[in-house]
Design a protein around this motif. Structure first.
Motif, PDB file in Angstrom:
ATOM      1  N   TYR A 326      -6.725  -9.552   0.455  1.00 12.39           N
ATOM      2  CA  TYR A 326      -6.608  -9.478  -1.009  1.00 12.39           C
ATOM      3  C   TYR A 326      -7.279  -8.204  -1.518  1.00 12.39           C
ATOM      4  O   TYR A 326      -6.700  -7.467  -2.332  1.00 12.39           O
ATOM      5  CB  TYR A 326      -7.256 -10.714  -1.633  1.00 12.39           C
ATOM      6  N   LEU A 327      -8.504  -7.943  -1.053  1.00 14.48           N
ATOM      7  CA  LEU A 327      -9.211  -6.739  -1.498  1.00 14.48           C
ATOM      8  C   LEU A 327      -8.452  -5.480  -1.095  1.00 14.48           C
ATOM      9  O   LEU A 327      -8.368  -4.516  -1.862  1.00 14.48           O
ATOM     10  CB  LEU A 327     -10.628  -6.705  -0.901  1.00 14.48           C
ATOM     11  N   ALA A 328      -7.891  -5.485   0.111  1.00 22.01           N
ATOM     12  CA  ALA A 328      -7.146  -4.311   0.588  1.00 22.01           C
ATOM     13  C   ALA A 328      -5.944  -4.031  -0.314  1.00 22.01           C
ATOM     14  O   ALA A 328      -5.657  -2.871  -0.642  1.00 22.01           O
ATOM     15  CB  ALA A 328      -6.689  -4.535   2.028  1.00 22.01           C
ATOM     16  N   ALA A 329      -5.249  -5.090  -0.733  1.00 21.47           N
ATOM     17  CA  ALA A 329      -4.094  -4.910  -1.625  1.00 21.47           C
ATOM     18  C   ALA A 329      -4.537  -4.330  -2.968  1.00 21.47           C
ATOM     19  O   ALA A 329      -3.870  -3.452  -3.533  1.00 21.47           O
ATOM     20  CB  ALA A 329      -3.379  -6.238  -1.827  1.00 21.47           C
ATOM     21  N   GLN A 330      -5.673  -4.818  -3.490  1.00 17.77           N
ATOM     22  CA  GLN A 330      -6.192  -4.293  -4.748  1.00 17.77           C
ATOM     23  C   GLN A 330      -6.583  -2.820  -4.615  1.00 17.77           C
ATOM     24  O   GLN A 330      -6.315  -2.007  -5.495  1.00 17.77           O
ATOM     25  CB  GLN A 330      -7.423  -5.107  -5.183  1.00 17.77           C
ATOM     26  N   VAL A 331      -7.234  -2.499  -3.508  1.00 20.40           N
ATOM     27  CA  VAL A 331      -7.669  -1.112  -3.264  1.00 20.40           C
ATOM     28  C   VAL A 331      -6.455  -0.207  -3.071  1.00 20.40           C
ATOM     29  O   VAL A 331      -6.414   0.920  -3.572  1.00 20.40           O
ATOM     30  CB  VAL A 331      -8.620  -1.052  -2.048  1.00 20.40           C
ATOM     31  N   ALA A 332      -5.441  -0.694  -2.351  1.00 22.73           N
ATOM     32  CA  ALA A 332      -4.238   0.114  -2.094  1.00 22.73           C
ATOM     33  C   ALA A 332      -3.575   0.524  -3.405  1.00 22.73           C
ATOM     34  O   ALA A 332      -3.168   1.683  -3.576  1.00 22.73           O
ATOM     35  CB  ALA A 332      -3.255  -0.669  -1.230  1.00 22.73           C
ATOM     36  N   SER A 333      -3.468  -0.424  -4.365  1.00 25.72           N
ATOM     37  CA  SER A 333      -2.805  -0.090  -5.635  1.00 25.72           C
ATOM     38  C   SER A 333      -3.651   0.919  -6.420  1.00 25.72           C
ATOM     39  O   SER A 333      -3.116   1.804  -7.090  1.00 25.72           O
ATOM     40  CB  SER A 333      -2.560  -1.347  -6.462  1.00 25.72           C
ATOM     41  N   ARG A 334      -4.968   0.812  -6.310  1.00 24.51           N
ATOM     42  CA  ARG A 334      -5.844   1.772  -7.006  1.00 24.51           C
ATOM     43  C   ARG A 334      -5.725   3.162  -6.385  1.00 24.51           C
ATOM     44  O   ARG A 334      -5.680   4.164  -7.095  1.00 24.51           O
ATOM     45  CB  ARG A 334      -7.297   1.284  -6.969  1.00 24.51           C
ATOM     46  N   LEU A 335      -5.667   3.226  -5.061  1.00 25.08           N
ATOM     47  CA  LEU A 335      -5.512   4.524  -4.394  1.00 25.08           C
ATOM     48  C   LEU A 335      -4.172   5.159  -4.761  1.00 25.08           C
ATOM     49  O   LEU A 335      -4.103   6.351  -5.056  1.00 25.08           O
ATOM     50  CB  LEU A 335      -5.607   4.355  -2.873  1.00 25.08           C
ATOM     51  N   ALA A 336      -3.124   4.326  -4.781  1.00 29.29           N
ATOM     52  CA  ALA A 336      -1.790   4.856  -5.109  1.00 29.29           C
ATOM     53  C   ALA A 336      -1.768   5.444  -6.511  1.00 29.29           C
ATOM     54  O   ALA A 336      -1.157   6.490  -6.743  1.00 29.29           O
ATOM     55  CB  ALA A 336      -0.751   3.746  -4.963  1.00 29.29           C
ATOM     56  N   VAL A 352     -12.418  -2.219   3.865  1.00 27.78           N
ATOM     57  CA  VAL A 352     -13.082  -3.042   2.845  1.00 27.78           C
ATOM     58  C   VAL A 352     -14.083  -4.000   3.484  1.00 27.78           C
ATOM     59  O   VAL A 352     -15.123  -4.306   2.890  1.00 27.78           O
ATOM     60  CB  VAL A 352     -12.076  -3.803   1.936  1.00 27.78           C
ATOM     61  N   ALA A 353     -13.804  -4.460   4.707  1.00 30.70           N
ATOM     62  CA  ALA A 353     -14.762  -5.334   5.399  1.00 30.70           C
ATOM     63  C   ALA A 353     -16.092  -4.605   5.610  1.00 30.70           C
ATOM     64  O   ALA A 353     -17.159  -5.222   5.568  1.00 30.70           O
ATOM     65  CB  ALA A 353     -14.185  -5.783   6.736  1.00 30.70           C
ATOM     66  N   LEU A 354     -16.037  -3.294   5.821  1.00 30.46           N
ATOM     67  CA  LEU A 354     -17.254  -2.485   6.006  1.00 30.46           C
ATOM     68  C   LEU A 354     -18.058  -2.356   4.720  1.00 30.46           C
ATOM     69  O   LEU A 354     -19.279  -2.314   4.756  1.00 30.46           O
ATOM     70  CB  LEU A 354     -16.865  -1.061   6.438  1.00 30.46           C
ATOM     71  N   TYR A 355     -17.359  -2.266   3.586  1.00 27.63           N
ATOM     72  CA  TYR A 355     -18.017  -1.883   2.332  1.00 27.63           C
ATOM     73  C   TYR A 355     -18.189  -3.017   1.323  1.00 27.63           C
ATOM     74  O   TYR A 355     -18.895  -2.846   0.334  1.00 27.63           O
ATOM     75  CB  TYR A 355     -17.226  -0.747   1.651  1.00 27.63           C
ATOM     76  N   ASP A 367     -13.180   4.087  -3.966  1.00 22.32           N
ATOM     77  CA  ASP A 367     -13.856   5.364  -3.705  1.00 22.32           C
ATOM     78  C   ASP A 367     -14.194   5.490  -2.229  1.00 22.32           C
ATOM     79  O   ASP A 367     -14.010   6.553  -1.620  1.00 22.32           O
ATOM     80  CB  ASP A 367     -15.163   5.468  -4.515  1.00 22.32           C
ATOM     81  N   ALA A 368     -14.717   4.404  -1.660  1.00 22.48           N
ATOM     82  CA  ALA A 368     -15.085   4.423  -0.239  1.00 22.48           C
ATOM     83  C   ALA A 368     -13.846   4.565   0.640  1.00 22.48           C
ATOM     84  O   ALA A 368     -13.824   5.363   1.587  1.00 22.48           O
ATOM     85  CB  ALA A 368     -15.844   3.150   0.114  1.00 22.48           C
ATOM     86  N   ALA A 369     -12.802   3.801   0.310  1.00 20.10           N
ATOM     87  CA  ALA A 369     -11.580   3.836   1.123  1.00 20.10           C
ATOM     88  C   ALA A 369     -10.908   5.206   1.070  1.00 20.10           C
ATOM     89  O   ALA A 369     -10.309   5.655   2.057  1.00 20.10           O
ATOM     90  CB  ALA A 369     -10.612   2.755   0.642  1.00 20.10           C
ATOM     91  N   GLU A 370     -11.038   5.869  -0.078  1.00 19.92           N
ATOM     92  CA  GLU A 370     -10.418   7.194  -0.219  1.00 19.92           C
ATOM     93  C   GLU A 370     -10.959   8.173   0.826  1.00 19.92           C
ATOM     94  O   GLU A 370     -10.225   9.023   1.337  1.00 19.92           O
ATOM     95  CB  GLU A 370     -10.662   7.726  -1.630  1.00 19.92           C
ATOM     96  N   LEU A 439     -16.960  12.008   6.856  1.00 17.99           N
ATOM     97  CA  LEU A 439     -16.562  11.378   5.585  1.00 17.99           C
ATOM     98  C   LEU A 439     -16.946  12.207   4.362  1.00 17.99           C
ATOM     99  O   LEU A 439     -16.550  11.873   3.246  1.00 17.99           O
ATOM    100  CB  LEU A 439     -17.179   9.980   5.456  1.00 17.99           C
ATOM    101  N   GLY A 440     -17.739  13.257   4.542  1.00 17.49           N
ATOM    102  CA  GLY A 440     -18.069  14.129   3.413  1.00 17.49           C
ATOM    103  C   GLY A 440     -19.231  13.652   2.574  1.00 17.49           C
ATOM    104  O   GLY A 440     -19.554  14.259   1.558  1.00 17.49           O
ATOM    105  N   VAL A 441     -19.870  12.528   2.957  1.00 18.92           N
ATOM    106  CA  VAL A 441     -21.000  11.991   2.186  1.00 18.92           C
ATOM    107  C   VAL A 441     -22.158  11.654   3.135  1.00 18.92           C
ATOM    108  O   VAL A 441     -21.925  11.297   4.296  1.00 18.92           O
ATOM    109  CB  VAL A 441     -20.596  10.729   1.393  1.00 18.92           C
ATOM    110  N   PRO A 442     -23.405  11.735   2.645  1.00 22.16           N
ATOM    111  CA  PRO A 442     -24.549  11.486   3.528  1.00 22.16           C
ATOM    112  C   PRO A 442     -24.898  10.011   3.720  1.00 22.16           C
ATOM    113  O   PRO A 442     -25.696   9.688   4.592  1.00 22.16           O
ATOM    114  CB  PRO A 442     -25.704  12.226   2.828  1.00 22.16           C
ATOM    115  N   GLN A 443     -24.306   9.128   2.920  1.00 25.82           N
ATOM    116  CA  GLN A 443     -24.630   7.704   3.036  1.00 25.82           C
ATOM    117  C   GLN A 443     -23.373   6.868   3.240  1.00 25.82           C
ATOM    118  O   GLN A 443     -22.396   7.013   2.501  1.00 25.82           O
ATOM    119  CB  GLN A 443     -25.358   7.219   1.788  1.00 25.82           C
TER     120      GLN A 443
END
Length: 468
Positions: A326-336, A352-355, A367-370, A439-443
């Protein structure tokens, strides 16, 4: 109302703006009460304010209700489509003597009120065109289109047991003969509401306490029509974080704004349920549990205070518990919507399981998935700070170890430890430059878990950009 009547509630917004938090809570409580009692929930759009009602606002209300998952059983009904019915009832009332034509002009009305104010009286219509036994009415003036007024009872009082506020009683002497149809024949708000509630068999009217003053007028009209009077429950207003009335400056513009800001509808529903209602100390509960528990006895008559931080916290709890798919589908639409291809990185369920344990909203997850989908180029100062000559040397060693390692967390963690030992470095001296490079970020979450999800090909390719 007899106790055996099937429960029928309604939500009746005016489409002059968005569905805001106050309206959404009213809709939720009306919906939940109907569901709790196996009744029907009716959606009615009160669009008689033609000047301010817009199709866009109607759609915004429907979108908000759909997003919240507050499905209606009947409707949406539109008052503008029921004009013939209102006019029919007005004619019946004129014939029965419970309503009458009034030819008082706007100028005369203002003069009446000025004289009343001068005498220290409450300004109101003085009943000059009200038919009474033994009273002779003047000839209707030529060229004046009359309004229709309700013949309000003179003596006694109108009272009801409010399901939130307790007994409320208003003397009829406080109420004047209000207008139920304007000069052009269009019925007024208070009249349309009465006919709708009557025709639709509404048994409980759950609404904001800004309507308390309308209730005695509406009860009197219902009684004049011989209609059943519903039970009324008037909900107190919602205050903003600062204790003042909730308004646009508190961000309460539209329920759909919460979607834009990355809130889950179930979290918003859970939060709204706790605004002025409670079940012991329970803070987190499903909508099914809410319906099972909900009653009107535990609604507080005092104002509820909106707490943005509490909503954020609740949303974070819902994200933690949410299904990864469910979270992945929500994130996918936001990325698109951002122009990012959600398929360009590893499976979003794994990201999303990581974050999910560290995100307070879906936008943070996106933001994280991007970072997994797009190769970001860190700012020069970030590169200068973290990708020092010592770090680059360690990353070169890591690149070679990663090329040969089994691609799972334990082996990747061992490769990092071997590199630390080889170069005499501590974990942050290797892990932070590695995060910046891939990933371009320190954390990030645990670096071995991040690498496992990102996969060997992407990690080696991203590392290679900085190794000369």
């Amino acid at each position: 109302m007899s106790s055996s009547s099937p429960v029928r509630t309604r939500f009746a917004p005016s489409p002059t703006g968005f569905l805001h938090i106050g309206g959404a809570r009213t809709a939720l409580f009306s919906w939940a009460y109907a569901r709790r009692h196996g009744g029907q929930f009716v959606l009615r759009i009160e669009d008689t304010d033609v000047a301010r009602s817009t199709p866009e606002a109607v759609q915004a209300i429907l979108d908000g209700m759909k997003w919240l998952g507050l499905e209606h059983d009947e409707g949406p009904f539109y008052q503008m489509q029921r004009m013939d019915r209102y006019k029919e009832v007005i004619q019946q009332m004129l014939a029965a003597g419970t309503a009458y034509y009034c030819y008082t002009s706007a100028e005369e009305l203002e003069q009446i009120r000025e004289e009343q104010r001068a005498r220290g009286e409450k300004p109101r219509y003085d009943g000059r065109w009200r038919p009474e036994a033994g009273k002779t009415l003047p000839e209707p003036p030529a060229g004046v289109t009359p309004v229709v007024r309700f013949r309000n009872p003179v003596g006694g009082s109108v009272a009801w047991e409010d399901l939130v506020k307790g007994r409320i009683e208003i003397a009829n002497a406080e109420l004047d003969d209000f207008i139920i149809a304007r000069g052009d024949g269009t019925p007024t708000y208070n009249f349309c509401v009465v006919v709708d509630d009557w025709d639709m068999g509404i048994t409980q009217v759950i609404r904001g306490d800004d309507h308390v003053n309308n209730t005695p007028r509406q009860i009197n009209v219902l009684q004049a029509l011989g209609a059943a009077v519903p039970q009324y429950a008037h909900l107190s207003m919602i205050l903003g974080d600062d204790g003042t009335k909730l308004s646009k400056r508190h961000g309460a513009v539209s329920v759909m704004q919460y979607d834009e800001e990355g809130y889950l509808p179930d979290a918003v529903i859970n939060y709204l349920a706790r605004l002025g209602w409670s079940h012991g100390d329970d803070e987190i509960f499903s909508r099914e549990q809410f319906v099972e528990w909900f009653d009107l006895d535990h609604i507080t008559p005092s104002a509820a205070q909106f707490n943005t931080e509490k909503l954020k916290w609740l949303n974070a709890q819902y994200i933690k518990k949410a299904d990864d798919g469910y979270l992945a589908a929500q994130v996918a639409s936001r990325l698109a919507r951002r122009g990012v291809d959600p398929e360009a990185g590893p499976a979003l369920e794994r990201v999303v399981a990581l974050y999910k344990d560290r995100a307070t909203n879906l936008n943070e997850l996106a933001d994280a998935a991007e970072l997994f989908c797009v190769e970001l180029h860190p700012a020069p100062e970030v590169l200068a700070q973290h990708l020092t000559p010592v770090a680059i040397a360690a990353l070169k060693g890591l690149h070679d170890r990663f090329a040969a390692a089994e691609w799972e967390k334990t082996a990747l963690n061992q490769a990092i430890k071997d590199t630390m030992a080889e170069h005499g470095l501590k974990m942050p001296q290797v892990a932070i430059p590695l995060r910046v490079a891939v990933l371009g970020v320190p954390q990030t979450p645990s670096i071995d878990a991040v690498l496992e999800v990102l996969d060997r090909e992407r990690v080696l390719k991203r590392l290679a950009r900085y190794l000369g």
